[in-house]
Design an enzyme around this catalytic site. Structure first.
Site, PDB file in Angstrom:
ATOM      1  N   CYS A 272      22.050  15.407   2.815  1.00  0.00           N
ATOM      2  CA  CYS A 272      22.301  15.382   1.475  1.00  0.00           C
ATOM      3  C   CYS A 272      21.046  15.510   0.662  1.00  0.00           C
ATOM      4  CB  CYS A 272      23.628  14.327   1.502  1.00  0.00           C
ATOM      5  SG  CYS A 272      24.777  13.916   2.353  1.00  0.00           S
TER       6      CYS A 272
ATOM      7  N   ARG B  82      18.804  22.896   0.575  1.00  0.00           N
ATOM      8  CA  ARG B  82      19.567  22.397   1.724  1.00  0.00           C
ATOM      9  C   ARG B  82      20.634  22.104   2.318  1.00  0.00           C
ATOM     10  NH1 ARG B  82      17.240  15.737   1.785  1.00  0.00           N
ATOM     11  NH2 ARG B  82      15.616  16.308   0.888  1.00  0.00           N
TER      12      ARG B  82
ATOM     13  N   TRP C 236      26.902  17.572   2.381  1.00  0.00           N
ATOM     14  CA  TRP C 236      27.398  18.128   3.675  1.00  0.00           C
ATOM     15  C   TRP C 236      27.688  17.499   4.490  1.00  0.00           C
ATOM     16  CZ3 TRP C 236      26.052  20.381   7.981  1.00  0.00           C
ATOM     17  CH2 TRP C 236      26.578  21.971   8.211  1.00  0.00           C
TER      18      TRP C 236
ATOM     19  N   ASN D 137      22.408   9.099   1.135  1.00  0.00           N
ATOM     20  CA  ASN D 137      22.548  10.107   2.835  1.00  0.00           C
ATOM     21  C   ASN D 137      22.145   9.327   3.779  1.00  0.00           C
ATOM     22  OD1 ASN D 137      21.213  12.063   3.703  1.00  0.00           O
ATOM     23  ND2 ASN D 137      19.106  12.482   2.908  1.00  0.00           N
ATOM     24  N   GLY D 138      22.737   9.847   4.397  1.00  0.00           N
ATOM     25  CA  GLY D 138      22.806   9.039   6.477  1.00  0.00           C
ATOM     26  C   GLY D 138      24.134   8.618   6.719  1.00  0.00           C
TER      27      GLY D 138
ATOM     28  N   GLU E 265      12.823  34.054  18.132  1.00  0.00           N
ATOM     29  CA  GLU E 265      13.079  33.745  16.658  1.00  0.00           C
ATOM     30  C   GLU E 265      13.842  34.412  16.098  1.00  0.00           C
ATOM     31  OE1 GLU E 265      12.268  30.669  15.043  1.00  0.00           O
ATOM     32  OE2 GLU E 265      11.977  31.835  13.298  1.00  0.00           O
TER      33      GLU E 265
ATOM     34  N   LYS F 183      17.149  34.467  13.122  1.00  0.00           N
ATOM     35  CA  LYS F 183      16.942  34.660  12.230  1.00  0.00           C
ATOM     36  C   LYS F 183      17.874  35.450  11.639  1.00  0.00           C
ATOM     37  CE  LYS F 183      14.698  31.821  11.452  1.00  0.00           C
ATOM     38  NZ  LYS F 183      13.611  31.404  11.731  1.00  0.00           N
TER      39      LYS F 183
ATOM     40  N   GLU G 177      21.130  33.263  11.670  1.00  0.00           N
ATOM     41  CA  GLU G 177      21.203  32.015  11.006  1.00  0.00           C
ATOM     42  C   GLU G 177      21.623  32.786   9.443  1.00  0.00           C
ATOM     43  OE1 GLU G 177      17.426  28.899  11.810  1.00  0.00           O
ATOM     44  OE2 GLU G 177      17.056  30.822  10.945  1.00  0.00           O
TER      45      GLU G 177
ATOM     46  N   HIS H 190      19.970  40.346  35.234  1.00  0.00           N
ATOM     47  CA  HIS H 190      20.808  38.972  35.569  1.00  0.00           C
ATOM     48  C   HIS H 190      22.116  38.797  34.647  1.00  0.00           C
ATOM     49  CE1 HIS H 190      17.910  39.322  38.850  1.00  0.00           C
ATOM     50  NE2 HIS H 190      16.626  39.371  37.972  1.00  0.00           N
TER      51      HIS H 190
ATOM     52  N   LYS I 114      18.690  22.592   5.498  1.00  0.00           N
ATOM     53  CA  LYS I 114      17.001  23.375   6.320  1.00  0.00           C
ATOM     54  C   LYS I 114      16.733  21.977   6.762  1.00  0.00           C
ATOM     55  CE  LYS I 114      13.044  24.940   4.915  1.00  0.00           C
ATOM     56  NZ  LYS I 114      13.215  26.077   5.864  1.00  0.00           N
TER      57      LYS I 114
HETATM   58  C1  G6P Z   1      17.296  22.871  11.057  1.00  0.00           C
HETATM   59  C2  G6P Z   1      17.160  24.349  10.179  1.00  0.00           C
HETATM   60  C3  G6P Z   1      16.041  24.951  10.875  1.00  0.00           C
HETATM   61  C4  G6P Z   1      14.265  24.419  11.219  1.00  0.00           C
HETATM   62  C5  G6P Z   1      15.358  23.086  12.132  1.00  0.00           C
HETATM   63  C6  G6P Z   1      14.031  22.304  12.378  1.00  0.00           C
HETATM   64  O1  G6P Z   1      18.047  23.895  11.866  1.00  0.00           O
HETATM   65  O2  G6P Z   1      17.590  25.071   9.214  1.00  0.00           O
HETATM   66  O3  G6P Z   1      15.037  26.203  10.365  1.00  0.00           O
HETATM   67  O4  G6P Z   1      13.783  25.281  11.876  1.00  0.00           O
HETATM   68  O5  G6P Z   1      16.073  22.423  11.294  1.00  0.00           O
HETATM   69  O6  G6P Z   1      13.056  21.990  11.466  1.00  0.00           O
HETATM   70  P1  G6P Z   1      12.056  20.925  11.321  1.00  0.00           P
HETATM   71  O7  G6P Z   1      12.268  20.732   9.860  1.00  0.00           O
HETATM   72  O8  G6P Z   1      11.830  20.006  12.188  1.00  0.00           O
HETATM   73  O9  G6P Z   1      11.053  21.564  12.484  1.00  0.00           O
END
Ligand code: G6P
Length: 639
Positions: free
Chosen positions: A28, A53, A100, A125-126, A512, A516, A519, A535, A634
């Site tokens: 949040c 966020r 969130w 937040n938490g 990766e 992307k 996501e 496989h 984020k």
């Molecule tokens: C979330 C974000 C990702 C990120 C991951 C790890 O899932 O959406 O983009 O790679 O957290 O975050 P960090 O800040 O530890 O790299």
């Protein structure tokens, strides 16, 4: 919580309810402040800077002449702004929040702030782990609950203390004694129109010192347009904030001075600067970001170990016998690339294990004093990665820890023994891009630094550094593919599945790239080592399945070629991202995207970029919210 502190009638309730899971919230955003002018527009502007966020509802509470005014809305901050236009609010002290939720529905009643008996308002937040037990106790005292959240107990607890007389500060200080879990909170009371009280406990919170007032926020980006002076609170700190001054108390209640730090973030860093999306801007910032990783950290063909990793680093690296890297998400994939580098005989030649933080922390890993524990994180706040770092510190105090992190003053940079700052600048798009490439450059420097203590030749070190120094230019070349990739996007955007293949250190790049795509485009995309095609995933390949292959010009290319033939034989559509030196049999089902010619060792840093661009353009073609993809945040600050 100790059930014996409660009357017997409540103990069973408590035992039962403790078995339930508390509501979980991810990242949040909090902003609060006291100003000598109407604080509401400042707070809402700040909240907008935390939009990256991800959130599902937003709210504001302030101390007005009528008492506590509170307005909450499901949906975007824009909706809250419109509500504020209809119901204007003016106050000197206020708090705002974006929520969130992962548990407990996104709804207006669950949105923050939460207000207790029109007297106390709280944003949080938490996660309050003992909220169910506290709820039971507070119900006995006739407090009514109007939400499903854990946060509402904080409002009532503070109110319970505050009603007994005394200041808002002491009410908050007493109330937080009852809380278990992680919380950053900001609190106002109806009797204190020029005061807010804020607490940090295992969830980030900074004080921003402005010209016209003092503020708190979940991170500096929220306040960067009004100040560059920040005080980073420590866990357990309680801040009593007024317009012209503030006082910080530590967890024992002792008044403490926390240093004022000047942030080098600028308002431009947190604006889109002419790009359509933050993600697009961040993809294009990569050449400069990688240059910053190398600036002042390499010289004359050598890694400057002390400058890069700190003055204790050389000694620590010399006694390191193995490396364990721990991370989540994109940061985990950069670690997977690093494993190839670390274990190469001609480089660090060191055993390297890589784990996802949420897995590693629960499998009782044996800790070794001569293992270097490496924590990779863009934010430095990811709860699972942070928990692993603390686990090592507690379980094996003599072991050494390092974080490769993008955010100075984050929890990980404070907790780890060594810090390597990636200096990528603020990354706002939820889908990580420049954090990844800068982590890779950092990890190559770490590989070389470890290699130096393990017999890597000076010639090899110098060669790799020459290659690394070409990367920013090669990234610029890779960005020139933007137009070509945009043309592929509409066709790609019609697909529902995609398979990404790679071999060697391009395998994590395939992972990766597929991450992307998932996501932000919401296309189901899977990354596979090309050799695993037979496989299982080959069963999925038909004319509907685009297969993306990352093909550098290395020794594995011939093997990759035969994997790709298997795809074409099943009519799979092939998109090969290849170095110009790779010879590819062309037919109408194969599209080749020619990548810059770059040294194989550092190729992953460059070859990820076209995959980022492809995902970006496909997401745009599908009309998705690129910077704030659905359901994602984020930075995941609770488990
Ligand atoms: C979330 C974000 C990702 C990120 C991951 C790890 O899932 O959406 O983009 O790679 O957290 O975050 P960090 O800040 O530890 O790299």
């Amino acid at each position: 919580m100790d059930g014996d502190r409660f009357p017997p009638s409540l103990r069973k309730v408590i035992t039962d309810v403790l078995k339930q899971q508390p509501e979980k919230k991810i990242m949040c955003g909090i902003v609060g402040g006291v100003s000598n002018t109407n604080v509401i527009p400042i707070l809402i502007d700040g909240l907008e800077r935390l939009e990256y966020r991800g959130y599902d509802s937003a709210g504001v509470a302030a101390v007005t002449p009528e008492g506590i005014s509170c307005l909450r809305r499901l949906g975007k901050i824009e909706v809250l702004r419109e509500a504020l236009e209809e119901n204007p609010m003016s106050a000197l002290a206020g708090i705002v929040h974006t929520r969130w939720a992962t548990h407990g529905k996104p709804s207006e009643k669950n949105a923050h702030p939460h207000v207790s008996q029109a007297a106390i308002a709280v944003v949080h937040n938490g996660i309050i782990e003992n909220h169910v037990a506290l709820r039971a106790v507070l119900r006995e005292k006739a407090y009514e609950f109007s939400s499903d959240t854990d946060t509402e107990v904080i409002a009532h607890l503070v109110n319970e203390q505050w009603k007994g007389g005394g200041s808002l500060l002491s009410a908050v200080q007493n109330a937080v004694q009852e809380l278990e879990g992680a919380y950053s909170i900001a609190v106002i009371s109806k009797n204190d129109p020029e005061n807010i009280v804020a607490v940090r406990m295992k969830s980030p919170l900074v004080i921003g010192i402005g010209k016209n007032g003092n503020f708190v926020a979940s991170d500096v980006s929220a306040l960067i347009s009004i100040t560059n002076q920040f005080v980073y609170l420590e866990d357990g700190d309680v801040a009593d904030i007024y317009q012209a001054h503030f006082v910080v108390y530590d967890k024992t209640g002792k008044k403490v001075e926390r240093p004022i730090k000047v942030s080098d973030l600028s308002p431009e860093d947190v604006s889109r600067g002419g790009f359509l999306h933050f993600m697009q801007k961040e993809i294009h910032e990569q050449p400069d970001a990688v240059s910053r990783v190398l600036d002042g950290r390499v010289k004359d063909g050598k890694v400057l170990i002390e400058e890069a990793f700190g003055n204790k680093a050389a000694k620590i690296f010399a006694r390191t016998e193995a490396v364990q890297i721990i991370a989540c998400g994109t940061s985990h994939y950069s670690s997977l690339v690093a494993r190839y580098w670390m274990e190469m005989e001609s480089l660090a030649d060191i055993p390297c294990h890589v784990d996802v933080a949420s897995e590693w922390r629960y499998r009782n890993p044996r800790l070794h004093s001569r293992t270097l524990y490496v924590f990779i994180s863009q934010s430095g706040e990811t709860a699972d990665t942070l928990a692993c770092l603390n686990m090592v510190k507690e379980g094996k105090p003599e072991a050494h820890t390092i974080t490769i992190c993008n955010v100075p003053e984050s929890s990980m940079t404070r907790e780890a023994e060594l810090t390597f700052l990636t200096k990528a600048g603020a990354e706002i798009g939820v889908a990580s891009t420049k954090a990844f490439t800068t982590q890779l450059a950092a990890l190559m420097l770490l590989t070389l630094a470890l290699g130096r203590t393990r017999g890597m030749t000076a010639k090899k070190e110098a060669e790799v550094i020459v290659s690394l120094l070409t990367v920013p230019e090669k990234l610029r070349e890779a960005l020139l593919l933007d137009g070509e990739l945009r043309l592929l996007a509409p066709g790609f955007g019609k697909k529902e599945h995609a398979l990404y293949l790679g071999r060697g250190s391009e395998y994590p790049i395939a992972l990766e790239g597929s991450l992307k795509m998932k996501e932000i485009s919401y296309i189901h995309a899977e990354g596979y080592p090309a050799g695993e095609l037979k496989h299982g995933p080959l069963a999925l390949v038909n004319e509907e399945m685009p297969v993306i292959a990352v093909a550098p010009n290395d020794v594995l290319v011939e093997k990759l070629q035969s994997n790709l033939k298997e795809v074409r034989a099943r009519n799979g559509q092939l998109f090969i991202f290849a170095s110009p030196d790779v010879k590819i049999d062309l037919d109408e089902g194969t599209t080749v995207i020619a990548l810059p010619r770059v040294d194989e060792l550092v190729a992953p840093i460059v070859y990820v970029v076209p995959l980022q661009l492809l995902a970006y353009h496909v997401a745009v073609a599908r009309g998705n919210n690129v910077d704030q993809p659905r359901n994602l945040a984020k930075s995941v600050t609770v488990e």
